[in-house]
Design a protein around this motif. Sequence first.
Motif, PDB file in Angstrom:
ATOM      1  N   GLU A 178       0.806  -1.226   0.000  1.00 12.30           N
ATOM      2  CA  GLU A 178       0.000   0.000   0.000  1.00 12.30           C
ATOM      3  C   GLU A 178       0.831   1.265   0.000  1.00 12.30           C
ATOM      4  OE1 GLU A 178      -3.064   0.103   2.952  1.00 12.30           O
ATOM      5  OE2 GLU A 178      -3.845  -1.849   2.299  1.00 12.30           O
ATOM      6  N   ARG A 179       1.966   1.196   0.699  1.00 13.90           N
ATOM      7  CA  ARG A 179       2.822   2.380   0.708  1.00 13.90           C
ATOM      8  C   ARG A 179       4.283   1.966   0.751  1.00 13.90           C
ATOM      9  NH1 ARG A 179       1.498   4.496   6.877  1.00 13.90           N
ATOM     10  NH2 ARG A 179       3.278   3.444   7.818  1.00 13.90           N
ATOM     11  N   SER A 181       8.460   3.707   1.193  1.00 13.23           N
ATOM     12  CA  SER A 181       9.305   4.886   1.422  1.00 13.23           C
ATOM     13  C   SER A 181      10.180   5.107   0.192  1.00 13.23           C
ATOM     14  CB  SER A 181      10.185   4.655   2.650  1.00 13.23           C
ATOM     15  OG  SER A 181      11.118   3.633   2.365  1.00 13.23           O
ATOM     16  N   PHE A 226       1.960  12.853  -2.792  1.00 10.92           N
ATOM     17  CA  PHE A 226       2.455  11.743  -1.982  1.00 10.92           C
ATOM     18  C   PHE A 226       2.410  12.147  -0.529  1.00 10.92           C
ATOM     19  CE2 PHE A 226       5.712  13.694  -4.579  1.00 10.92           C
ATOM     20  CZ  PHE A 226       6.285  14.534  -3.633  1.00 10.92           C
ATOM     21  N   GLY A 227       2.363  11.131   0.265  1.00  7.15           N
ATOM     22  CA  GLY A 227       2.064  11.293   1.687  1.00  7.15           C
ATOM     23  C   GLY A 227       3.037  12.170   2.440  1.00  7.15           C
ATOM     24  N   HIS A 238      -2.176   5.571  -5.338  1.00  8.73           N
ATOM     25  CA  HIS A 238      -2.385   6.936  -5.773  1.00  8.73           C
ATOM     26  C   HIS A 238      -1.334   7.366  -6.791  1.00  8.73           C
ATOM     27  CE1 HIS A 238      -3.417  11.116  -5.720  1.00  8.73           C
ATOM     28  NE2 HIS A 238      -2.187  11.435  -5.368  1.00  8.73           N
ATOM     29  N   TYR A 259       5.678   8.756   6.077  1.00 14.77           N
ATOM     30  CA  TYR A 259       4.653   7.847   5.571  1.00 14.77           C
ATOM     31  C   TYR A 259       5.140   7.174   4.298  1.00 14.77           C
ATOM     32  CZ  TYR A 259       0.333   6.228   3.375  1.00 14.77           C
ATOM     33  OH  TYR A 259      -0.613   5.460   2.773  1.00 14.77           O
ATOM     34  N   GLY A 260       5.804   7.940   3.462  1.00 14.86           N
ATOM     35  CA  GLY A 260       6.247   7.407   2.170  1.00 14.86           C
ATOM     36  C   GLY A 260       5.200   7.665   1.107  1.00 14.86           C
ATOM     37  N   TYR A 261       5.257   6.902   0.055  1.00 14.28           N
ATOM     38  CA  TYR A 261       4.334   7.104  -1.062  1.00 14.28           C
ATOM     39  C   TYR A 261       3.145   6.171  -0.955  1.00 14.28           C
ATOM     40  CZ  TYR A 261       8.376   9.438  -2.965  1.00 14.28           C
ATOM     41  OH  TYR A 261       9.437  10.279  -3.126  1.00 14.28           O
ATOM     42  N   ASN A 262       1.991   6.688  -1.285  1.00 16.24           N
ATOM     43  CA  ASN A 262       0.806   5.854  -1.429  1.00 16.24           C
ATOM     44  C   ASN A 262       0.875   5.237  -2.829  1.00 16.24           C
ATOM     45  OD1 ASN A 262      -1.831   5.119  -2.395  1.00 16.24           O
ATOM     46  ND2 ASN A 262      -2.695   6.130  -0.587  1.00 16.24           N
ATOM     47  N   VAL A 263       1.105   3.936  -2.865  1.00 13.19           N
ATOM     48  CA  VAL A 263       1.415   3.245  -4.120  1.00 13.19           C
ATOM     49  C   VAL A 263       0.289   3.397  -5.146  1.00 13.19           C
ATOM     50  CG1 VAL A 263       1.852   0.970  -5.163  1.00 13.19           C
ATOM     51  CG2 VAL A 263       2.956   1.579  -3.002  1.00 13.19           C
TER      52      VAL A 263
END
Lengths: 218, 218
Positions: free
Chosen positions: B34-35, B37, B62-63, B73, B67-71
């Motif tokens: 889901e996410r 870094s 991106f978050g 999205h 949090y990192g990236y919301n894959v």
Amino acid sequence: MVVKLEHRKISRAVISRLPRYYRFLGELLDAGVERISSGDLSKKMHVTASQIRQDLNNFGGFGQQGYGYNVKHLYSEIGKILGLDKTHNFIIIGAGNLGQALANYASFEKSGFILKSLFDVNPRLEGISIRGIRVRMMDELVDFLHNNDIEIAALTIPKSKAVEVADILVKNGIKAIWNFAHTDLTLPKDVIVESVHLSDSLMQLSYNISQRENVRKK
Amino acid sequence: MVVKLEHRKISRAVISRLPRYYRFLGELLDAGVERISSGDLSKKMHVTASQIRQDLNNFGGFGQQGYGYNVKHLYSEIGKILGLDKTHNFIIIGAGNLGQALANYASFEKSGFILKSLFDVNPRLEGISIRGIRVRMMDELVDFLHNNDIEIAALTIPKSKAVEVADILVKNGIKAIWNFAHTDLTLPKDVIVESVHLSDSLMQLSYNISQRENVRKK
């Protein structure tokens, strides 16, 4: 006039343009053209004359001002830089449509790439030949690699098998992979991988279509 | 959190890297991630984390830090930039091995590229189907283009015919060509051409082999 060249370090950007110069110069040579000015080459290639002069400066060896480039000489120099003055034996892993398409490009041979065999897991393909080159089964691969001097393997197999097969190839001495599988391969540093991702290219096309549409809407 | 993006001008270098981000994010999505870094994405893609941050900054969305990236999205935003949120009808000219190989990539369809027909001059191919898609003869091409909404034509025919066929396509409304013929096409400016020169890629491989050998000799 032959100028002895020292092969200095050439930038990646120049290198990436060399195959295209080589292709155009080859066409000129086939057409019997002996020399060409940078202006004429520029028109033909849709690149500025100054870009051409800069790029080809890396190779010295072109004629005097007012003479232009000696087509044959330049073609041969670029060929040497690209390693096309040597022969490279290669095999194709995956004798499906794409593998057979590659096997049918006789023009690779003219550039020194000699196809020695194709390999597949499909028993229906066992023993058939493409341009006289036999398709062998995958269980013959390791023996074949040990008994033949193969430099390059083209991978035209699905992504799901590519990593496993690449490992087998590398363990058995292959040092260069031409990868068509839709995945990036992570291999030891001394193994050269050149990937052709067909869908990446289709996405670039699609990007350019959207951009054109965006411009039209404005 | 959904951030509304303005699609600003993005550099060509970034664009050329997008299909690869899209491919990796798609793999993560398939794997249920889901996410991620930028550090983890960096390791996976063998690109520096700062390059990734810089590239993906173009898309906002991106978050938060930590949090990192919301894959999902990010995958969907990059897909939109690449024009993959729309469907594109295409045809293939040349139903030989390469044309059939392209026709067999079902994955193109998942990205919105819908193959509507293949065309060839070889009467032996008349009426055969590939994944249910019919091969038609070249003399049916013009009618077909007038009766169907086709955006892209893939050219998998020899160089000797490519220029002539490209002209017919453009005269009959095709605005984007995916060119596999071993030649550069000169077409009106509003026609997009994306070329895949397989032998250029083989020459890059060969160049890298020579460079490695030169280094060894030293």
